[in-house]
Design a protein around this motif. Structure first.
Motif, mmCIF file in Angstrom:
data_model
loop_
_atom_site.group_PDB
_atom_site.id
_atom_site.type_symbol
_atom_site.label_atom_id
_atom_site.label_comp_id
_atom_site.label_asym_id
_atom_site.label_seq_id
_atom_site.Cartn_x
_atom_site.Cartn_y
_atom_site.Cartn_z
ATOM 1 N N VAL A 138 19.734 21.449 31.552
ATOM 2 C CA VAL A 138 20.893 21.209 31.334
ATOM 3 C C VAL A 138 21.630 21.078 32.661
ATOM 4 O O VAL A 138 21.388 21.722 33.791
ATOM 5 N N MET A 139 22.545 20.149 32.611
ATOM 6 C CA MET A 139 23.652 19.740 33.912
ATOM 7 C C MET A 139 24.704 19.890 33.433
ATOM 8 O O MET A 139 25.166 19.199 32.630
ATOM 9 N N TYR A 140 25.615 21.006 33.942
ATOM 10 C CA TYR A 140 26.779 21.171 33.424
ATOM 11 C C TYR A 140 27.932 21.306 34.836
ATOM 12 O O TYR A 140 27.381 21.665 35.843
ATOM 13 N N ARG A 141 29.166 21.063 34.335
ATOM 14 C CA ARG A 141 30.193 21.179 35.286
ATOM 15 C C ARG A 141 30.537 22.731 35.512
ATOM 16 O O ARG A 141 31.535 23.257 34.671
ATOM 17 N N LYS A 142 30.162 23.202 36.504
ATOM 18 C CA LYS A 142 30.535 24.706 36.861
ATOM 19 C C LYS A 142 31.997 25.039 36.944
ATOM 20 O O LYS A 142 32.355 26.136 36.556
ATOM 21 N N ILE A 258 22.428 17.576 28.387
ATOM 22 C CA ILE A 258 20.955 17.990 28.258
ATOM 23 C C ILE A 258 20.304 16.779 28.361
ATOM 24 O O ILE A 258 20.174 16.048 27.444
ATOM 25 N N ASP A 259 19.346 16.223 29.323
ATOM 26 C CA ASP A 259 18.336 15.358 29.368
ATOM 27 C C ASP A 259 17.498 15.470 30.566
ATOM 28 O O ASP A 259 17.173 16.688 30.872
ATOM 29 N N ALA A 260 17.001 14.239 30.891
ATOM 30 C CA ALA A 260 15.881 14.099 31.921
ATOM 31 C C ALA A 260 16.208 14.799 33.198
ATOM 32 O O ALA A 260 17.370 14.524 33.713
ATOM 33 N N THR A 261 15.359 15.604 33.767
ATOM 34 C CA THR A 261 15.738 15.996 35.054
ATOM 35 C C THR A 261 16.007 15.039 36.278
ATOM 36 O O THR A 261 16.819 15.217 37.193
ATOM 37 N N ILE A 262 15.585 13.850 35.988
ATOM 38 C CA ILE A 262 15.708 12.669 37.102
ATOM 39 C C ILE A 262 17.049 12.369 37.079
ATOM 40 O O ILE A 262 17.433 11.837 38.198
ATOM 41 N N ALA A 275 20.614 24.408 34.664
ATOM 42 C CA ALA A 275 19.880 25.714 33.917
ATOM 43 C C ALA A 275 18.809 24.962 33.134
ATOM 44 O O ALA A 275 18.675 23.935 32.649
ATOM 45 N N GLN A 276 17.745 25.986 32.858
ATOM 46 C CA GLN A 276 16.640 25.722 32.032
ATOM 47 C C GLN A 276 17.005 25.304 30.505
ATOM 48 O O GLN A 276 18.205 25.881 30.055
ATOM 49 N N SER A 277 16.397 24.546 29.830
ATOM 50 C CA SER A 277 16.787 23.823 28.432
ATOM 51 C C SER A 277 16.948 25.176 27.411
ATOM 52 O O SER A 277 16.242 26.116 27.303
ATOM 53 N N PRO A 278 17.982 25.121 26.519
ATOM 54 C CA PRO A 278 18.206 26.190 25.697
ATOM 55 C C PRO A 278 17.134 26.146 24.512
ATOM 56 O O PRO A 278 16.498 25.035 24.373
ATOM 57 N N HIS A 279 17.105 27.152 23.724
ATOM 58 C CA HIS A 279 16.215 27.016 22.456
ATOM 59 C C HIS A 279 17.032 28.010 21.482
ATOM 60 O O HIS A 279 18.008 28.500 21.576
ATOM 61 N N ALA A 280 16.361 27.882 20.159
ATOM 62 C CA ALA A 280 16.832 28.848 19.009
ATOM 63 C C ALA A 280 15.959 29.860 18.578
ATOM 64 O O ALA A 280 15.511 30.093 17.422
#
Length: 427
Positions: A138-142, A258-262, A275-280
């Motif tokens: 996850v790459m997000y605007r804090k 939410i996409d490639a770390t690169i 953040a690390q990827s979410p899950h259900a």
């Protein structure tokens, strides 16, 4: 089961090329993303030192896969070096389509991250050398989440991610809560969608390799994906993949991606957090594992020169060449391939995403399990998968755009996958 060659020949027509034997030039097919584009400029020094001319063919991801598969399967000889990934490398190596790679001691293959090396090898032989490796995160605007009073945590629940997207969604100001892949392709929308399905406890196939796309897990995952992106994503998301979303993010239009770390290497917006990827409920397979790598098609008359170029372009020295290049620097070096890259303090200072990236790479789980009886996270390492994945990708894009209901898209996907796997002789 159909042969690998017969599966590939259905993808595209044969291409031909006349390449001079022992010519001091190489034709290189690359995917049109940032690190590969940068390589063209960095490699000017390679030409100056060796005299080898480099002819670049830069293609969009889906087009690259089709053309490279067709040319390599038929021995067309159009390319001396090709970009392929972890789905193709071991299969094509086993089939004899690409040359085995063996480099000198200075290359230090033990420095290569083992999940990446293993994914590009067959029976212990390396068939493609990684230019960069990636997982997803996850790459997000804090600044936006702080202003909205919401938080995003490592391995968050998908429902919390949806709530955060709703809180920061402000289309009147041109900011969308979440940007996700929607463009059809087995390595485009299906790369992301498969991780969502995994996180809901689903899989592509059961233990008998029968498709399970009509399962409750798939239905829950796709309904969630369509609702999340359709409600809080930008219009026309069914046409967006990596490059399109990167542009949107850098224009300040994406609150979360939410996409490639690169991708973190190319973000130009201030205040990005990771953040690390979410899950259900199922964290295994919630983040993918991939490498864009370089391989030599079997029978290339320029194979020796091609292998020398690959050895240079995937070496420690190449990392330093990018770091010291006046147009780039440590923040632009290709990552996800070598342990030594993460030992450079200059890199760590320039890459605030480094820790999150390494955590994602190390937690990816490509191994077969009882739930997922095949190798691969966001793909299945079988020859038929590109055909299956491409068919399902079109249906998922139709569901996202509203052209079909989720149930209609899943039913069509199941039927297409079943026909492909049955014809291939799996059952």
């Amino acid at each position: 089961m159909r042969t690998l060659k017969s599966a590939a020949l259905g993808l595209a027509v044969c291409a031909t090329s006349a390449i001079a034997i022992n010519a001091a030039e190489l034709t290189i097919a690359i995917v049109n993303n940032g690190h590969m584009i940068n390589m063209q400029k960095v490699a000017e020094a390679y030409t100056a030192e060796t005299g080898v001319e480099l002819n670049w063919v830069s293609l969009e991801e889906g087009v690259l896969r089709e053309q490279v598969t067709s040319d390599t399967a038929t021995g067309g000889g159009q390319y001396d070096v090709i970009n392929i990934g972890m789905q193709e490398a071991p299969i094509w190596g086993a089939a004899g389509w690409i040359e085995p790679l063996e480099f000198g001691a200075d290359y230090d293959i033990e420095d290569m991250l083992s999940p990446i090396r293993n994914g590009l090898s067959h029976n212990g032989t390396l068939y493609a050398a990684p230019f960069y490796g990636e997982s997803s995160m996850v790459m997000y605007r804090k600044d936006l989440t702080d202003a909205a009073g919401v938080t995003i945590s490592d391995s968050d629940n998908w429902n919390n991610i949806k709530a955060a997207a709703a809180a920061i969604h402000n289309p009147d100001d041109g900011v969308y809560g979440v940007c996700l892949r929607g463009k059809p392709g087995w390595g485009d929308n299906m790369a992301f969608i498969t991780t969502v399905v995994n996180s809901f406890g689903g899989a592509w196939f059961d233990k008998d390799m029968r498709p399970t796309i009509d399962s409750d897990e798939w239905r829950a995952a796709i309904n969630f994906y369509v609702d999340l992106l359709g409600t809080y994503g930008p219009p026309g998301s069914e046409g967006n993949s990596f490059n399109e979303i990167l542009a949107l993010y850098n224009e300040g239009k994406c609150g979360m991606w939410i996409d490639a770390t690169i991708a973190a290497s190319f973000l130009e917006v201030d205040g990005v957090a990771y953040a690390q990827s979410p899950h259900a409920g199922n964290p295994v397979g919630a983040n993918w594992l991939w490498a864009w790598a370089m391989a030599v098609p079997a029978g290339s008359p320029n194979a020796d020169e091609a292998k020398k170029f690959i050895e240079w372009a995937t070496s420690k020295d190449y990392v330093l060449a990018v770091a010291n290049h006046p147009d780039f620097g440590w923040g632009s070096v290709p990552t996800g391939t070598r342990v030594s890259t993460y030992a450079h303090q200059e890199f760590l200072a320039a890459a605030p995403f480094a820790e999150a990236e390494m955590m994602a790479l190390q937690s990816a789980a490509p191994e077969a399990t009882e739930v997922k009886p095949y190798v691969g996270v966001q793909f299945a390492a079988i020859p038929e998968f590109p055909q299956v994945g491409s068919a399902v990708a079109q249906e998922m894009a139709a569901a996202l755009s509203g052209a079909k209901s989720v149930d209609e898209a899943l039913a069509a996907s199941q039927a297409a996958a079943d026909a492909i796997m049955s014809e291939a002789g799996y059952y």
